[in-house]
Scaffold this motif. Structure first.
Motif, PDB file in Angstrom:
ATOM      1  N   LEU A 288      10.904 -79.047 -82.474  1.00  0.00           N
ATOM      2  CA  LEU A 288      11.082 -80.016 -83.556  1.00  0.00           C
ATOM      3  C   LEU A 288       9.724 -80.570 -83.943  1.00  0.00           C
ATOM      4  N   ILE A 289       9.419 -80.492 -85.229  1.00  0.00           N
ATOM      5  CA  ILE A 289       8.131 -80.944 -85.745  1.00  0.00           C
ATOM      6  C   ILE A 289       8.410 -81.776 -86.981  1.00  0.00           C
ATOM      7  N   ARG A 290       7.844 -82.978 -87.032  1.00  0.00           N
ATOM      8  CA  ARG A 290       8.065 -83.868 -88.174  1.00  0.00           C
ATOM      9  C   ARG A 290       6.839 -83.872 -89.076  1.00  0.00           C
ATOM     10  N   PHE A 291       7.087 -83.897 -90.384  1.00  0.00           N
ATOM     11  CA  PHE A 291       6.042 -83.973 -91.403  1.00  0.00           C
ATOM     12  C   PHE A 291       6.319 -85.166 -92.307  1.00  0.00           C
ATOM     13  N   GLN A 292       5.258 -85.685 -92.930  1.00  0.00           N
ATOM     14  CA  GLN A 292       5.390 -86.779 -93.889  1.00  0.00           C
ATOM     15  C   GLN A 292       4.950 -86.270 -95.261  1.00  0.00           C
ATOM     16  N   ALA A 293       5.919 -86.046 -96.136  1.00  0.00           N
ATOM     17  CA  ALA A 293       5.628 -85.578 -97.495  1.00  0.00           C
ATOM     18  C   ALA A 293       5.171 -86.772 -98.335  1.00  0.00           C
ATOM     19  N   GLN A 294       3.955 -86.690 -98.834  1.00  0.00           N
ATOM     20  CA  GLN A 294       3.310 -87.790 -99.565  1.00  0.00           C
ATOM     21  C   GLN A 294       3.547 -87.676-101.077  1.00  0.00           C
ATOM     22  N   PRO A 295       3.429 -88.796-101.803  1.00  0.00           N
ATOM     23  CA  PRO A 295       3.545 -88.742-103.265  1.00  0.00           C
ATOM     24  C   PRO A 295       2.567 -87.746-103.900  1.00  0.00           C
ATOM     25  N   ALA A 296       1.412 -87.556-103.293  1.00  0.00           N
ATOM     26  CA  ALA A 296       0.417 -86.611-103.828  1.00  0.00           C
ATOM     27  C   ALA A 296       0.897 -85.158-103.740  1.00  0.00           C
TER      28      ALA A 296
ATOM     29  N   THR B 122       3.821 -84.104-104.835  1.00  0.00           N
ATOM     30  CA  THR B 122       4.901 -83.864-105.787  1.00  0.00           C
ATOM     31  C   THR B 122       4.454 -83.064-107.002  1.00  0.00           C
ATOM     32  N   ASN B 123       5.430 -82.414-107.610  1.00  0.00           N
ATOM     33  CA  ASN B 123       5.218 -81.667-108.847  1.00  0.00           C
ATOM     34  C   ASN B 123       5.668 -82.529-110.041  1.00  0.00           C
ATOM     35  N   ARG B 124       5.714 -81.944-111.209  1.00  0.00           N
ATOM     36  CA  ARG B 124       6.069 -82.711-112.414  1.00  0.00           C
ATOM     37  C   ARG B 124       7.517 -83.193-112.403  1.00  0.00           C
ATOM     38  N   HIS B 125       8.345 -82.656-111.507  1.00  0.00           N
ATOM     39  CA  HIS B 125       9.744 -83.080-111.399  1.00  0.00           C
ATOM     40  C   HIS B 125       9.924 -84.216-110.391  1.00  0.00           C
ATOM     41  N   GLY B 126       8.830 -84.565-109.709  1.00  0.00           N
ATOM     42  CA  GLY B 126       8.903 -85.626-108.703  1.00  0.00           C
ATOM     43  C   GLY B 126       9.364 -85.167-107.336  1.00  0.00           C
ATOM     44  N   THR B 127       9.470 -83.842-107.159  1.00  0.00           N
ATOM     45  CA  THR B 127       9.851 -83.306-105.851  1.00  0.00           C
ATOM     46  C   THR B 127       8.629 -82.639-105.209  1.00  0.00           C
ATOM     47  N   ILE B 128       8.744 -82.340-103.933  1.00  0.00           N
ATOM     48  CA  ILE B 128       7.606 -81.772-103.204  1.00  0.00           C
ATOM     49  C   ILE B 128       7.356 -80.339-103.678  1.00  0.00           C
ATOM     50  N   GLN B 129       6.112 -80.073-104.045  1.00  0.00           N
ATOM     51  CA  GLN B 129       5.684 -78.761-104.538  1.00  0.00           C
ATOM     52  C   GLN B 129       5.867 -77.720-103.429  1.00  0.00           C
ATOM     53  N   GLY B 130       6.323 -76.534-103.808  1.00  0.00           N
ATOM     54  CA  GLY B 130       6.637 -75.490-102.842  1.00  0.00           C
ATOM     55  C   GLY B 130       5.503 -75.092-101.923  1.00  0.00           C
ATOM     56  N   GLY B 131       4.282 -75.155-102.411  1.00  0.00           N
ATOM     57  CA  GLY B 131       3.143 -74.806-101.569  1.00  0.00           C
ATOM     58  C   GLY B 131       3.013 -75.720-100.360  1.00  0.00           C
ATOM     59  N   PHE B 132       3.349 -76.991-100.529  1.00  0.00           N
ATOM     60  CA  PHE B 132       3.302 -77.921 -99.396  1.00  0.00           C
ATOM     61  C   PHE B 132       4.425 -77.617 -98.408  1.00  0.00           C
ATOM     62  N   LEU B 133       5.598 -77.252 -98.918  1.00  0.00           N
ATOM     63  CA  LEU B 133       6.700 -76.872 -98.032  1.00  0.00           C
ATOM     64  C   LEU B 133       6.329 -75.613 -97.251  1.00  0.00           C
ATOM     65  N   ALA B 134       5.701 -74.644 -97.928  1.00  0.00           N
ATOM     66  CA  ALA B 134       5.256 -73.428 -97.237  1.00  0.00           C
ATOM     67  C   ALA B 134       4.220 -73.764 -96.169  1.00  0.00           C
ATOM     68  N   ALA B 135       3.316 -74.684 -96.468  1.00  0.00           N
ATOM     69  CA  ALA B 135       2.309 -75.098 -95.481  1.00  0.00           C
ATOM     70  C   ALA B 135       2.980 -75.745 -94.269  1.00  0.00           C
TER      71      ALA B 135
END
Length: 131
Positions: A29-37, A39-52
């Motif tokens: 189990l690994i926790r990440f903190q998705a930051q406002p920076a 996000t994409n133009r839709h306000g959701t987390i950009q896929g590249g960050f999810l892949a990272a």
């Protein structure tokens, strides 16, 4: 930043990675903190960050299973984006599904705060001796 975070590689620090350990089924189990920076133009987390995050989760899970004189490199990361996710905590559940002397396959899911799987990936990693 606490002492544990200060020892993380810069990419893991950026993602707010925190190793939580193993659950009762043996998943890391690994926790990440998705930051406002992130996000994409839709306000959701950009896929590249999810892949990272998935790359980081599969890598750290594999590292936990090998000897200290070995290291790993990602050969491929087959990623699927399933649902949009917003800013906040995202947890990875990862497990080793195959291992040989030279290679490892690790599967990981990213889950949002509501328990919804938002992305998954299968990583193929090469096991190397540290130089």
């Amino acid at each position: 930043m606490n002492d544990a975070a200060a020892n993380l590689p810069p990419g893991a620090q950026l993602l707010g990675r925190e190793w939580l350990g193993f659950d009762e089924s043996g998943h890391a189990l690994i926790r990440f903190q998705a930051q406002p920076a992130f996000t994409n133009r839709h306000g959701t987390i950009q896929g590249g960050f999810l892949a990272a995050m998935l790359d980081s989760a599969t890598g750290i899970t594999a590292l936990a299973a090998i000897a200290a004189d070995l290291t790993l490199v990602t050969r491929s990361l087959d990623t699927h984006f399933l649902k949009p996710v917003g800013v906040g905590t995202i947890t990875a559940r990862a497990r080793i599904v195959e291992r040989t002397e030279r290679e490892m396959v690790v599967q990981a899911d990213l889950v949002d705060v509501h328990g919804v799987t938002v992305a998954d990936a299968t990583a193929r990693l090469r096991i190397l001796r540290k130089s």
